[in-house]
Design an enzyme around this catalytic site. Sequence first.
Site, short mmCIF file in Angstrom:
data_model
loop_
_atom_site.label_atom_id
_atom_site.label_comp_id
_atom_site.label_asym_id
_atom_site.label_seq_id
_atom_site.Cartn_x
_atom_site.Cartn_y
_atom_site.Cartn_z
N GLY A 33 35.05 24.71 43.85
CA GLY A 33 34.93 25.14 42.46
C GLY A 33 35.97 24.57 41.52
CE1 TYR A 92 42.80 33.59 32.45
CE2 TYR A 92 42.10 31.31 32.69
CZ TYR A 92 42.94 32.25 32.13
OH TYR A 92 43.91 31.85 31.24
CG ASP A 125 48.41 47.79 31.71
OD1 ASP A 125 47.65 47.06 31.05
OD2 ASP A 125 48.36 47.87 32.96
#
Length: 314
Positions: free
Chosen positions: A278, A145, A55
């Site tokens: 959105g 994001y 990770d």
Amino acid sequence: MRALVTGGAGFIGSHVVDALLERGHEVVVADDLSTGREANIAAAIEQGVTLAVGDIRDAEFVAGLLRRERPGIVFHFAAQIDVRVSVSNPRLDADVNVVGTINMLEAARRSGVRRFVYASTGGAIYGEGTSPLAEEAPIRPISPYGQAKYAAEGYCDLYRRLHGVSTINLRLANIYGPRQDPLGEGGVIAIFCGKLLRGERPVVYGDGGQTRDYVYVADVARAALAASASDAQGAYNVGRGEETSVVELVGWLRRLGRELGVLGRSSFEPDFAPERQGEIRRNSLDPAKARAELGFEADTALDDGLRRTLRSLE
């Protein structure tokens, strides 16, 4: 040259791996396999590619990997890419997309990486604006994001100024092609192709007039390699500068389904659902800067790319 591709078992990253192998590079892949699949790089592993499972949020894993492998180039494609996840869990999104990128940059600095290519986003960074959007357009993300990707771009630029790490940020348009999950939420083309092949109707949100700039994944891989070979810095759009609406996309796929004999008895007429809050109405990226300064142009036409994508799923 030895190259490291983070997220290299994923949709886009695996195509970057293929492009690197075709040009004779040694390749190491780092992926936590949360969304990437080892099957995407099975052929590459047979050709000598190393897969390190871990990770990017784990700084010790990242630092140890770069100390051990000593890549000359890093292609950083590992990311949390689901806008909805970023809205519901912005901390997770920032941990992966900001902290993970900082871990990569710090390890790159310490191990003497020559070039760092960062995969950013064009669709989510700019927000609403007059298309096609150039790199100088206002930055107005409407999701965590997009904000996290922009923050990570800032860290890439900072490491260049502060530590001399050679970095470049690629703002990618809406990417499609083989290996994108047709059952997931990563891309409307993959989802629609999967529904076409299963004889199901596509779901269109709102009136379907929303437009996006669709770029074929092999072109994105070429852009990444062009960026790695240059000394350019800052942000570069990777797209075609063409707007295609959702309803136009349905029409393209319906025609290709008939042409390829996969439409069956399905009419592939859309089911309309309420507009999603959105969602950006229009988006396309001006590719002029990449063409002029990187010598890159996305030359796969939409009909050709859709045809290749459909065939890969049969």
